[in-house]
Every structure is written in structure tokens, then in C-alpha cells.
Design an enzyme around this catalytic site. Sequence first.
Site, PDB file in Angstrom:
ATOM      1  N   GLY A  60       0.503  -1.480   0.256  1.00  0.00           N
ATOM      2  CA  GLY A  60      -0.073  -0.247  -0.023  1.00  0.00           C
ATOM      3  C   GLY A  60       0.654   0.967  -0.236  1.00  0.00           C
ATOM      4  N   GLU A  74       5.125  -3.899   1.979  1.00  0.00           N
ATOM      5  CA  GLU A  74       5.665  -2.509   0.752  1.00  0.00           C
ATOM      6  C   GLU A  74       5.125  -1.501   0.469  1.00  0.00           C
ATOM      7  OE1 GLU A  74       6.077  -2.257  -2.888  1.00  0.00           O
ATOM      8  OE2 GLU A  74       4.845  -4.084  -3.366  1.00  0.00           O
ATOM      9  N   GLU A 132       4.212  10.640  -4.708  1.00  0.00           N
ATOM     10  CA  GLU A 132       3.841   9.887  -6.161  1.00  0.00           C
ATOM     11  C   GLU A 132       2.829  10.157  -6.642  1.00  0.00           C
ATOM     12  OE1 GLU A 132       3.476   4.958  -5.993  1.00  0.00           O
ATOM     13  OE2 GLU A 132       3.147   5.895  -4.489  1.00  0.00           O
TER      14      GLU A 132
END
Length: 481
Positions: free
Chosen positions: A229, A251, A385
Site C-alpha cells: 500500500g 511494501e 507519487e
Amino acid sequence: MTAIDRFRCFIDGRWTEGSSGEWMEVLDPASNRPWAEVPACSTADCEEALDAATRAQPAWQALTPMQRAEYLEALNAKLEENREHFARLLVREQGKTLREAHGEVTDTIGYMRYAAQSARWLRGDIWPADAPGERLMTFKVPYGVCVAICAYNYPLALIGRKLGPALVTGNTVVLKPHEATPVTAAEFCRLVEEVGIPAGVVNMVTGDGASVGAPLVASSKTRVITLTGSIAAGQRVARLAADNLAGLCLELGGKAPFIVLADADIDKAAEAAAIARFANSGQVCICNETVMVEASVADQFTAKLLEKVNTIRTGNPMDNPDMGPLATRAARDRVQHLVESAVAAGAELLAGGKQGAPEGLEDGNWFQPTVLACGDASLPLIREEIFGPVLPIMRIDDAEQAIALANARNDGLSAYVWTRDSSRINLFIDRLETGTVFVNKGISGSFHGYHNGHKRSGIGGEDGPYGLENYLQKRTVYLGY
């Protein structure tokens, strides 16, 4: 399928509609229309799933690794039999193209096959003892109950990536799929039931992070948590898991730079840059998030990249275009805001920049493949991001500037480097603060590689022998005889 299908949760080998009596809609990303419902589970449902996993774990651990691996191979056989069903389900639920969906089914089988094969080499160590008449041994044993929390970008592959190693090492599992993509998990549990995995070994509850994720993570019955996530989600999980000191495998997100130096193969780099950005509509954690291209070849590279981008076709993902919609409306709106704010701040729009919905799908989560030239590293488009089909391009002076820009970030999941100079290749390998470096290579991955992040991009990692270690803890024995 009917207009609205209902899918239930799977707890202790039984299908349940949950204790709340409430249901959540699942939307088709291409049309943004509801097509399925799943239970909105409660804390009571989470506790029931954790209790089932706790009861089932000792007997599951007592099986040999090879016996556990046989169940994984049986799951793979069922998945292959149902390949077309799952591929079309992924298109309907997540929005990826049918071609990409078939690739995800293949990857899922690969993850579980690797885990099954790993049963042969699960091992500990024997050490020299300090005194005669002694043995000193270290065994590797399962944690117990594993909570597996999956992201929406790969609803099936992430199940295989987590469930395979968790099960083969002797843990039992409670799956928590993302609320946008829960149906794939429900259908996967149908296969779990069909192959006869003992009740309670695999459980699945549906709901959002606050109602379901939080109680699963915070429970004292949970001994290890694996999450794929965002960084923010990982931070929340780490805080909730702190009281019980549960094991963590997080992760998380990143902002992969795609670094192109003047001596690179520009044709290959441009093609790789396009694929690594627009695969799965840019919804890949290791996607190319920002091109950093040496100024002397920036115009040449940008022209070749735009040639590739301008050929990308969007359309109904069932018809196998080059790119489908984003998975959620929130993701689409966020991407649009990032682009609009960057243009308002002076970024040059080179391609796309609009929703560009195909005819008849105007309400879907569409956004065109987009490229912008950006000179301001402080823009949110460069700092955050993107996780969507938008690619900013920045000009750099040299390798040193690229390394400085990449390492200034507080995340570090992956990076791409394109140069033919072996000295600079090794410079990047030594100094880039990321978990993965792709050198003269596009986006890829191997089942036996290790997928992990540095800094805020995660704790632990997935895949290969190192990934398997995240589901095992060590037990040292001092044996006198």
C-alpha cells in the site's frame, strides 16, 4: 452475471454475509457503475476470522512443508482452469486490459509455484557448540496468524505473492482485500474451498481500512502483518501493530526516477520509459515516476518518447486497448489535480492532460496518457507519487545531479538507469538509496528476486528466499546429551 451480484466473506471454511447486515458496492472502473456488492464487515467479523485462523494454525504447522505445498499446487491447477474467469473479473473490477489481466493470472500462479517449490529448502542452522556433549541449533518457525492486506492495483497477484509464502511456512492467513477490489479475493477463496484447504487456514473479510484493517492489525492474535500500500497506510499499520510488536512486512510506495544519460541507447530508453510509466495505467509501485534526462539528449529523448505515447490507445479494457481506466474515481481526480496544478505553475503539457473517456464510457475513471516538461522540482507532480498515467520530464546536468535528486527523497523503492558507461553504472549501484535498480532495462521482476524499499518505502519485502524469511521467526535450541 446479474446486474448486481453479491459475494460473501469466507471465515472458518464458511461463507458469511457478515454481522453488520450492511453491504458495499463494487464499481466498474470503465463505467463507474456498480456491478457487485460485498459485506461491510465489522470488528466482530474480524475477531471471528482471527479466532478461526488461531484455531487452525497448530494443525497446519504440524503438516510437513511439502504437504502444505501440495495445497498450493492444487490452487494453481484450479486457477489455471479458471484463467479466463479471473482475467475477466480483474478487468471488470480493477480496469486493467484483458491482456494485462491474463498476465496477472500468470504471475499469481508463478508466485504460488515458487512458494511451493521453496518447501524443499526451508532450513535452519547447526552451529558448533561451546562445550562437549551439546548441540546448538537454530530452527525457523512460523509466526502463527498472518494478516495480509492487499492494494487495488493487483488484486489477485498480491494474494498469491502473500498467501503462498505465508502458507508454505506454516502460518494461517486472514486476507483483507482493498475495498475497491474485493470480488477477486472472494472468488479466490472459492478455489481455496474447492481444493480442500482445512477450515480456518485461509479467511477473508471485506471492508475499509478503518472498519476492518485497523482491528485486524491491532489484534493481539495477529502475529505478522504483510501490507502492500501507500507510505501513509504503512505508517498507520506500524503504529497500530506497535503495542503487540507484531512482525511487519510493509511494501510501500515510491517515486522511481528514470535516469537517462547522454550515452544511453535513446531508442530503447524511450520505449522502456513509456512501458514503465503507462503499464496498468501507471498503477504500479515501481513505475517510472519521473524522467531525469541529461540536457544534451533531452530533446531527442522527448521526441522519441512522445512517438510512443501518442500511439497508446485507450478504450474498453475488455477490448484489449493499450491502456484502461484508473481503478477508482479518487485516483482519477487526484491525477487530474496534479496535472492542472503543474500546468498552472508553469509545466509544459506535451501530450494528453484530459480525461479522454471513450464513447459510451464517459462516467468512467479515464485519463489520457500524459507527458509534461517540468523545470521545478518543488511541484507536487515531482514530489508526490503519481500512481497514474502521467509522466513528468526533467532536464539534468549529469549523473551526480540525478543521484542527488533521487537520494534527497525520504522514500526509495526503485530506480531506472540508462547509460553504457560501466563506471557510472557502478556509481549508481553503489549510491542510489533504493531497494531495486534497473540498469538498461525496463520494468520487470523475478519470482526469486527480492522486492523491497529503503527509507519510507517499507520494512521487509516480498519474493525469493529473502521474502520467505518475513514469514518465519527463529528459535535457537541448546541441547545437552
